[in-house]
Design a protein around this motif. Sequence first.
Motif, PDB file in Angstrom:
ATOM      1  N   TYR A 198      82.921 -26.092 -47.273  1.00  0.00           N
ATOM      2  CA  TYR A 198      81.957 -25.849 -48.244  1.00  0.00           C
ATOM      3  C   TYR A 198      82.716 -24.759 -49.225  1.00  0.00           C
ATOM      4  O   TYR A 198      82.946 -23.559 -48.907  1.00  0.00           O
ATOM      5  N   THR A 199      82.698 -25.322 -50.477  1.00  0.00           N
ATOM      6  CA  THR A 199      83.268 -24.648 -51.598  1.00  0.00           C
ATOM      7  C   THR A 199      82.091 -23.989 -52.430  1.00  0.00           C
ATOM      8  O   THR A 199      81.600 -24.843 -53.143  1.00  0.00           O
ATOM      9  N   VAL A 200      82.159 -22.782 -52.822  1.00  0.00           N
ATOM     10  CA  VAL A 200      81.113 -22.144 -54.098  1.00  0.00           C
ATOM     11  C   VAL A 200      82.046 -21.551 -55.098  1.00  0.00           C
ATOM     12  O   VAL A 200      83.045 -20.954 -55.173  1.00  0.00           O
ATOM     13  N   THR A 201      81.675 -22.270 -56.274  1.00  0.00           N
ATOM     14  CA  THR A 201      82.513 -22.043 -57.363  1.00  0.00           C
ATOM     15  C   THR A 201      81.523 -21.504 -58.462  1.00  0.00           C
ATOM     16  O   THR A 201      80.502 -21.990 -58.747  1.00  0.00           O
ATOM     17  N   LYS A 202      82.276 -20.667 -59.456  1.00  0.00           N
ATOM     18  CA  LYS A 202      81.342 -19.846 -60.452  1.00  0.00           C
ATOM     19  C   LYS A 202      82.427 -19.374 -61.249  1.00  0.00           C
ATOM     20  O   LYS A 202      82.679 -18.181 -61.192  1.00  0.00           O
TER      21      LYS A 202
ATOM     22  N   LEU B 209      75.008 -31.125 -42.339  1.00  0.00           N
ATOM     23  CA  LEU B 209      75.704 -29.813 -42.380  1.00  0.00           C
ATOM     24  C   LEU B 209      74.966 -29.054 -43.494  1.00  0.00           C
ATOM     25  O   LEU B 209      74.556 -29.748 -44.306  1.00  0.00           O
ATOM     26  N   THR B 210      74.846 -27.709 -43.556  1.00  0.00           N
ATOM     27  CA  THR B 210      73.870 -26.985 -44.595  1.00  0.00           C
ATOM     28  C   THR B 210      74.715 -25.753 -44.873  1.00  0.00           C
ATOM     29  O   THR B 210      75.067 -24.762 -43.924  1.00  0.00           O
ATOM     30  N   GLY B 211      75.089 -25.670 -46.169  1.00  0.00           N
ATOM     31  CA  GLY B 211      75.857 -24.433 -46.590  1.00  0.00           C
ATOM     32  C   GLY B 211      74.896 -23.552 -47.339  1.00  0.00           C
ATOM     33  O   GLY B 211      73.726 -23.682 -47.184  1.00  0.00           O
ATOM     34  N   ASN B 212      75.376 -22.148 -47.114  1.00  0.00           N
ATOM     35  CA  ASN B 212      74.454 -20.909 -47.857  1.00  0.00           C
ATOM     36  C   ASN B 212      74.133 -21.142 -49.426  1.00  0.00           C
ATOM     37  O   ASN B 212      74.916 -21.901 -50.083  1.00  0.00           O
ATOM     38  N   ASN B 213      73.250 -20.519 -49.982  1.00  0.00           N
ATOM     39  CA  ASN B 213      72.704 -20.518 -51.252  1.00  0.00           C
ATOM     40  C   ASN B 213      73.821 -19.998 -52.153  1.00  0.00           C
ATOM     41  O   ASN B 213      74.360 -18.823 -52.081  1.00  0.00           O
ATOM     42  N   PRO B 214      74.626 -20.679 -53.058  1.00  0.00           N
ATOM     43  CA  PRO B 214      75.640 -20.284 -53.930  1.00  0.00           C
ATOM     44  C   PRO B 214      74.978 -19.391 -55.029  1.00  0.00           C
ATOM     45  O   PRO B 214      76.026 -18.826 -55.765  1.00  0.00           O
ATOM     46  N   GLY B 215      73.980 -18.965 -55.262  1.00  0.00           N
ATOM     47  CA  GLY B 215      73.582 -17.954 -56.172  1.00  0.00           C
ATOM     48  C   GLY B 215      73.686 -18.957 -57.429  1.00  0.00           C
ATOM     49  O   GLY B 215      73.101 -19.748 -57.982  1.00  0.00           O
ATOM     50  N   LEU B 216      74.420 -18.177 -58.434  1.00  0.00           N
ATOM     51  CA  LEU B 216      74.776 -18.563 -59.922  1.00  0.00           C
ATOM     52  C   LEU B 216      75.784 -19.634 -59.767  1.00  0.00           C
ATOM     53  O   LEU B 216      76.139 -20.125 -60.815  1.00  0.00           O
ATOM     54  N   GLY B 217      76.410 -19.627 -58.762  1.00  0.00           N
ATOM     55  CA  GLY B 217      77.498 -20.776 -58.575  1.00  0.00           C
ATOM     56  C   GLY B 217      76.802 -22.096 -58.132  1.00  0.00           C
ATOM     57  O   GLY B 217      76.035 -22.510 -57.938  1.00  0.00           O
ATOM     58  N   VAL B 218      78.052 -22.998 -57.684  1.00  0.00           N
ATOM     59  CA  VAL B 218      77.753 -24.236 -57.485  1.00  0.00           C
ATOM     60  C   VAL B 218      78.253 -24.504 -55.918  1.00  0.00           C
ATOM     61  O   VAL B 218      79.682 -24.178 -55.659  1.00  0.00           O
ATOM     62  N   GLY B 219      77.738 -24.972 -54.964  1.00  0.00           N
ATOM     63  CA  GLY B 219      78.288 -25.292 -53.495  1.00  0.00           C
ATOM     64  C   GLY B 219      78.723 -26.833 -53.476  1.00  0.00           C
ATOM     65  O   GLY B 219      77.926 -27.687 -53.869  1.00  0.00           O
TER      66      GLY B 219
END
Length: 451
Positions: A409-413, A361-371
């Motif tokens: 898939y969770t993105v946290t920032k 599985l591949t998630g999108n780029n989380p930018g300044l966060g963390v996936g």
Amino acid sequence: GPAVCTGANGGTLTLNSQLGGVLRWEMSTNNFGSVTQLANMTTTQGFLNLTQTTWYRAVVQNGVCPAEFSTPITITVDALPSAANAGIDQAFCGLVSSTILTGNTPVVGTGTWTQVSGPPSVITQNGTLAAVTQMTNEGIYMYRWTIANGTCPPTMDDVSVQINHATVVGNLASDATVCSGVNAGTLTLTGYTGTITKWESSNNNFLPGSIVVESMINTPNLSYSNLTATRQYRAAVKNGVCPELYANVVTITVVQQAAPALALSSQTICTNTVTIQSSNPSTGMGMWTQISGAPATITPNNLPLTLISGLATPGPYVFRWTVSNAPCASTQSDVTITRDVDNVVANAGLDQTICTPSVTLTGNNPGLGVGTWTSSCIPAGAPAPTMTQTGLQATITGLTIPGQYCFKYTVTKPPCAPTEDEVIVTLQQPALAANAGPDQDLCTPTTDATL
């Protein structure tokens, strides 16, 4: 003959142009109705400290001729004049231009009124009375009652007439509002007539027991400094004999210093609105203002707890809580709200249907966060799959039971809210291996075969 004053007199009488010798001198106090003979055979006769009029004469004889009297001489003795009494001093307040002076009635002598000093006036005497007129100027008029009698020293007594225009209190300026403990000023009285007798102050509108005498000096100015409570001031003015009056009251209103401003701690947020808070001032009024950052809205701006909205643009916003209590210096405190960049919306990719026990599985780029990948559902009875995440990818193995497997898939920032997306992987049952049976050989003319 000469006149002398009683009790303190003396002199010498001299006989001249006589013919013959002096037998004696004679004196009398009643024009020789009765005679006192003086044993003096010279041509001079002294007298001393006579107390009443006295006549003197010499007795002269020439040879056998009969004795003759010289021409008598009279020593007139004047009585001391009565003691003069001009009456009590007089004082007038206002537009007074005339008065009556009353001297005592002399038993001995004659009394006369004169002006000794002061502004000009006119005296009209009638016996012991003097009508004084045309006293048009303010000041002290001094008059003398003199009783004279012949050669004796006159007796005199002075009386004063003081005339003062009515007291004018003028105007005391001016009211002021000052800050407690850090103040100074000068009060000034102008337009007054008379003398400033005292300056007074009060913290209770000059009620009894609250009055303080600040100064007894005749000065039109009074200074104050470092007052910590509201105070009233006034000046007392008195013109000569006129009543003492108070000028208008001036109030120096003391305002307490503004309470310290205290804006609570700064924040980093990920929303377009935020609530900020400050201390509630015990003295003064508070006001929120924006100091820097993109334009935002403060609602309301005069309460310690307020809502800031319109924080759409990332970056720092500085807001200031100012406590004011004029004329005191204001106090202020700043708070910084940092608007963070919004979190990236998580994207776990498309759902998949597989026939193998593993999947990537591949998630999108989380930018300044963390996936982060996690398992969220498995088929009933299936063992938990094994997940290995590397970067944005998660490799899933151990998918043994057909059915739906869920992966999140969770993105946290922080402090932004996390974003998440779920992908469903469906594992299908594998197809059975095909078996068509053994190969067959046919011999013509046979053309049919069973498979």
